[in-house]
Enzyme design. Structure first.
Site, PDB file in Angstrom:
ATOM      1  N   TYR A   1       0.836  -1.202   0.000  1.00 52.17           N
ATOM      2  CA  TYR A   1       0.000   0.000   0.000  1.00 52.17           C
ATOM      3  C   TYR A   1       0.871   1.253   0.000  1.00 52.17           C
ATOM      4  O   TYR A   1       0.718   2.138  -0.840  1.00 52.17           O
ATOM      5  CB  TYR A   1      -0.930  -0.008   1.211  1.00 52.17           C
ATOM      6  CG  TYR A   1      -1.762   1.239   1.296  1.00 52.17           C
ATOM      7  CD1 TYR A   1      -2.833   1.435   0.434  1.00 52.17           C
ATOM      8  CD2 TYR A   1      -1.463   2.236   2.216  1.00 52.17           C
ATOM      9  CE1 TYR A   1      -3.587   2.593   0.490  1.00 52.17           C
ATOM     10  CE2 TYR A   1      -2.210   3.386   2.284  1.00 52.17           C
ATOM     11  CZ  TYR A   1      -3.275   3.566   1.421  1.00 52.17           C
ATOM     12  OH  TYR A   1      -4.010   4.716   1.470  1.00 52.17           O
TER      13      TYR A   1
ATOM     14  N   LYS B   1       1.345   3.787  -3.284  1.00 52.10           N
ATOM     15  CA  LYS B   1       0.925   5.179  -3.127  1.00 52.10           C
ATOM     16  C   LYS B   1       2.096   6.130  -3.350  1.00 52.10           C
ATOM     17  O   LYS B   1       1.935   7.205  -3.939  1.00 52.10           O
ATOM     18  CB  LYS B   1       0.336   5.396  -1.733  1.00 52.10           C
ATOM     19  CG  LYS B   1      -0.941   4.631  -1.464  1.00 52.10           C
ATOM     20  CD  LYS B   1      -2.066   5.016  -2.401  1.00 52.10           C
ATOM     21  CE  LYS B   1      -2.596   6.377  -2.077  1.00 52.10           C
ATOM     22  NZ  LYS B   1      -3.755   6.729  -2.954  1.00 52.10           N
TER      23      LYS B   1
END
Length: 574
Positions: free
Chosen positions: A318, A322
């Site tokens: 994640y 990102k």
């Protein structure tokens, strides 16, 4: 990640995570993301990132924002804001008024609160186009009604508009079928022309925010390539911390930068480091997906994701995806003013629109709820380290304030805002569990049971594993009776222990994280506000009373809006 465009401007939001490099220059956190596009003469891009010494770290900030006059609200009966004496500040209401918006991810946690705040504080906005993933326009309308209009988050607007509430919402919110995973966002060609003509601000909040989702291809497609498609769309139609220590500064990631590179080059002599290339990472994900087809595909793709993230210095997929999304947007922005907003671990509302609202089982909450149910009597954690968390209404206020400031200025460039607490008002992990114990002792989750005992802390995975198995077995021994009690007891204990161990593996980096997020830019943003703006768009993290918030607002909010007294959801989100 939150992005905004003023015609050709974007506001994007990301989340922060951290990694170990002394005196860091970047931040990355754990929450949501969104982007916004502004239409008028100005251009700008704001990106927010959905995570994680003392007051001694707090710097002396200087007021730098020029005072701006605010117009009186034209329709005083359409809004509760009747005080027209505001004569200076950032010009937030002036900026919001009358504009048309295009928002992705609006059915999610963060963007939904942004929508509510805009409609409540500036009801004279134009339409808000809402990008919704659906098979048809009818299905999109249904999702709009069930996931946004019927949400209890909007109860203040329901009270204000009464029987006209649904008419007001359907007049302001226009559902649009599409996806960030498709070129041109999957929009119909005729609708693209309408959006390009009417929309003033695009806010991108679409992201894969499931903290347990570790598939490399899934995270890349939404969080990294989705950001690229958004910028392609914006340019075509003219409109993240890692393993660190010390103070993490408000600086953006540039293409090819990584935590591993930052760490290696800080050594003397400098160490070698792997080169980060987003196109290469994308090829690895796609090639591996084809190679891993079969029963083990999902497991192997998650293993690959964690391996690639850690090679480049991030804790998980994640954070990694990102951060790469931020690099893509930064590299493609051209003359578009870019603002990156990085919230840390987003929690329930502090005050606005009412205390304790939350959607989903978020970053810290699986630990808190498991502890409250008696399923996590101990944990792998350093109680002396701080956990960086921030109420969602403060994050939304920062997004809107930054959008107004840079949207009005319209100057090319990039600005990073950490919406964080650890540098100015830290809460220690030991205190977080102490406050949780205080609440659950007087108000247990399970009725007719005693409150939980104080949390025990462990610094090694082996010690924690041994302790949790013993404690769970002991606490469950007398809760099951009957001829099949032994088998049921064993199955139940196994599930609880596996869940506890999974939580420990996922959260271990954050339970021992030594970084702090500098929030000087956000403080300066607040100081540029007028007195009335400070009240309506509160950003004073320093004044938060963590004990009162955890015991009387956040945990009661989890009980009401997340578990709803029917048990705990399985998925963990950030």
């Amino acid at each position: 990640m939150m992005s905004c465009f003023l015609k050709t401007s974007v506001i994007e939001q990301a989340v922060q995570k951290s990694s170990h490099v002394h005196r860091n220059e970047h931040g990355y956190g754990t929450n949501f993301s969104s982007s916004s596009l502004w239409k008028s003469k100005n251009t700008g891009f704001v990106r927010c990132q959905s995570r994680e010494n003392d007051r001694a770290l707090m710097q002396q900030w200087k007021k730098t924002q020029e005072v701006r006059a605010l117009k009186e609200m034209a329709d005083s009966t359409a809004t509760t804001i009747t005080d027209t004496s505001i004569s200076n500040g950032l010009g937030i209401l002036e900026f919001l008024s009358g504009k048309t918006y295009f928002i992705t991810g609006a059915t999610g946690f963060l963007a939904k609160v942004v929508v509510e705040k805009i409609l409540r504080t500036a009801p004279d906005v134009g339409k808000i186009f809402v990008l919704i993933k659906a098979n048809s326009q009818e299905a999109a309308v249904d999702r709009l009604k069930t996931e946004i209009i019927d949400s209890d988050l909007f109860q203040c607007l329901k009270q204000r508009h009464g029987k006209y509430y649904q008419d007001f919402m359907l007049r302001k919110l226009v559902p649009v079928v599409g996806s960030l995973c498709e070129s041109d966002l999957g929009l119909d060609a005729n609708l693209i022309s309408e959006i390009a003509e009417e929309v003033d601000v695009i806010i991108n909040s679409a992201a894969n925010t499931n903290f347990m989702e570790r598939r490399f291809d899934v995270s890349l497609n939404t969080n990294t390539l989705g950001a690229r498609r958004l910028m392609d769309f914006a340019n075509k139609y003219s409109y993240v911390s890692g393993e660190r220590e010390g103070m993490i500064m408000e600086k953006p990631f540039n293409m090819g930068e990584s935590i591993a590179k930052e760490k290696a080059t800080s050594e003397f002599p400098p160490l070698s480091y792997p080169v980060l290339n987003i196109d290469s990472e994308t090829e690895i994900a796609l090639d591996s997906k084809m190679a891993f087809e079969g029963n083990l595909e999902d497991h192997k793709m998650k293993e690959l994701a964690l391996e690639r993230a850690r090679i480049h210095g991030w804790h998980n997929t994640y954070e990694f995806s990102k951060a790469m999304g931020e690099m893509v947007i930064n590299s493609m922005r051209g003359d578009i003013p870019l603002v990156i907003i990085r919230p840390t671990a987003i929690t329930s509302t502090l005050k606005d629109p009412f205390p304790g609202w939350i959607q989903g089982n978020r970053m810290l909450d699986p630990m808190i709820l498991s502890y409250g149910k008696g399923n996590l009597p101990s944990f792998l954690v350093n109680p002396e380290e701080a956990i960086d968390m921030i109420p969602i209404d403060m994050v939304v206020n920062a997004i809107i304030a930054a959008m107004a400031k840079h949207g009005i200025a319209g100057k090319p460039g990039i600005k990073v805002y950490h919406v964080a607490s650890s540098a100015v008002n830290p809460i220690l992990l030991g205190d977080l569990f102490k406050y949780s114990h205080k609440h659950f002792s007087s108000s247990p989750i399970r009725m007719h049971t005693e409150g939980v005992k104080e949390m025990e802390f462990f610094s090694s995975m082996d010690d924690f594993s041994s302790n949790i198995q013993t404690q769970v077995a002991e606490r469950r021994r007398f809760t099951i009776s009957g001829s099949n009690s032994s088998q049921r007891f064993q199955r139940r204990c196994k599930v609880i222990v596996e869940h506890a161990m999974d939580l420990a593996r996922v959260y271990q980096p954050y339970m021992f994280f030594k970084g702090r997020f500098d929030n000087s830019n956000t403080h300066n943003l607040m100081e540029g506000m007028s007195e009335e703006e400070m009240k309506r768009f509160r950003l004073d993290v320093e004044s938060l009373d963590w004990e009162d918030y955890i015991t009387n607002t956040h945990i009661p909010g989890l009980k009401k809006h997340v578990i709803k007294w029917r048990g705990m959801p399985k998925q963990v989100q950030i």
